[in-house]
Design a protein around this motif. Structure first.
Motif, short mmCIF file in Angstrom:
data_model
loop_
_atom_site.label_atom_id
_atom_site.label_comp_id
_atom_site.label_asym_id
_atom_site.label_seq_id
_atom_site.Cartn_x
_atom_site.Cartn_y
_atom_site.Cartn_z
N GLU A 5 0.54 -1.62 0.02
CA GLU A 5 0.20 -0.08 0.26
C GLU A 5 0.85 1.17 -0.51
N THR A 6 1.65 1.17 0.93
CA THR A 6 2.55 2.21 0.45
C THR A 6 3.35 2.53 -0.43
N LYS A 7 3.84 1.59 -1.24
CA LYS A 7 4.98 1.41 -2.21
C LYS A 7 3.17 1.90 -3.45
N LEU A 8 2.44 1.46 -3.30
CA LEU A 8 1.16 2.70 -3.87
C LEU A 8 1.13 4.00 -4.47
N LYS A 9 0.64 4.08 -2.75
CA LYS A 9 0.62 5.46 -2.96
C LYS A 9 1.88 6.62 -3.06
N ASP A 11 3.92 5.31 -5.96
CA ASP A 11 4.14 5.16 -7.28
C ASP A 11 2.72 6.37 -7.74
N HIS A 12 1.27 6.15 -7.32
CA HIS A 12 0.37 7.01 -6.82
C HIS A 12 1.33 8.61 -7.19
N LYS A 13 1.27 9.03 -6.12
CA LYS A 13 2.49 10.82 -6.28
C LYS A 13 3.61 11.21 -7.64
N CYS A 15 3.21 9.06 -10.09
CA CYS A 15 2.68 9.17 -11.58
C CYS A 15 2.48 10.67 -11.69
N ARG A 16 1.40 11.21 -10.85
CA ARG A 16 1.18 12.13 -10.99
C ARG A 16 1.89 13.80 -10.62
N ASN A 17 2.99 13.55 -10.74
CA ASN A 17 4.28 14.43 -10.63
C ASN A 17 4.36 14.70 -12.15
#
Length: 119
Positions: A5-9, A11-13, A15-17
């Motif tokens: 879950e930490t890694k996905l968050k 990765d999401h950040k 991706c957003r950047n």
């Protein structure tokens, strides 16, 4: 929170950047004509009339607008030469030259895509 879950968050950040950075880049070089103008100026300095002939399909009004935006974003220099009549020459700035690898990559991809689709 577990490791996945930490890694996905994270990765999401990332991706957003990345998306934000891509939008920033397209705000500066996006549209139908800017990459073509930058690509032409990658080969050598050009006058307005030379760019107008080289960038097929662009109107004089649109070329003028695009050149002003590229100059505002410090990608090109506009140099007024003291000739008679006055000549205006456009060149890439050192910062503008940093876009050259991108235009070369896009051109290479386009050639490969054309071969793949058309044959």
């Amino acid at each position: 929170m577990d490791k996945i879950e930490t890694k996905l968050k994270g990765d999401h950040k990332m991706c957003r950047n990345n998306i934000r950075a891509i939008h920033d880049a397209f705000d500066v070089i996006g549209g139908k004509w800017k990459i073509s103008i930058i690509s032409c100026l990658s080969f050598n300095a050009m006058r307005f009339s030379e760019l107008l002939k080289e960038v097929e399909g662009i109107s004089g009004k649109m070329l003028s607008r695009e050149l002003k935006e590229l100059e505002t974003n410090q990608l090109i220099n506009r140099e007024v030469l003291s000739t008679h009549p006055i000549t205006v020459r456009y060149t890439l700035t050192d910062y503008g030259k940093t876009v050259q690898p991108l235009t070369q990559t896009i051109a290479k991809w386009g050639l490969n895509h054309r071969k793949k689709i058309i044959g």
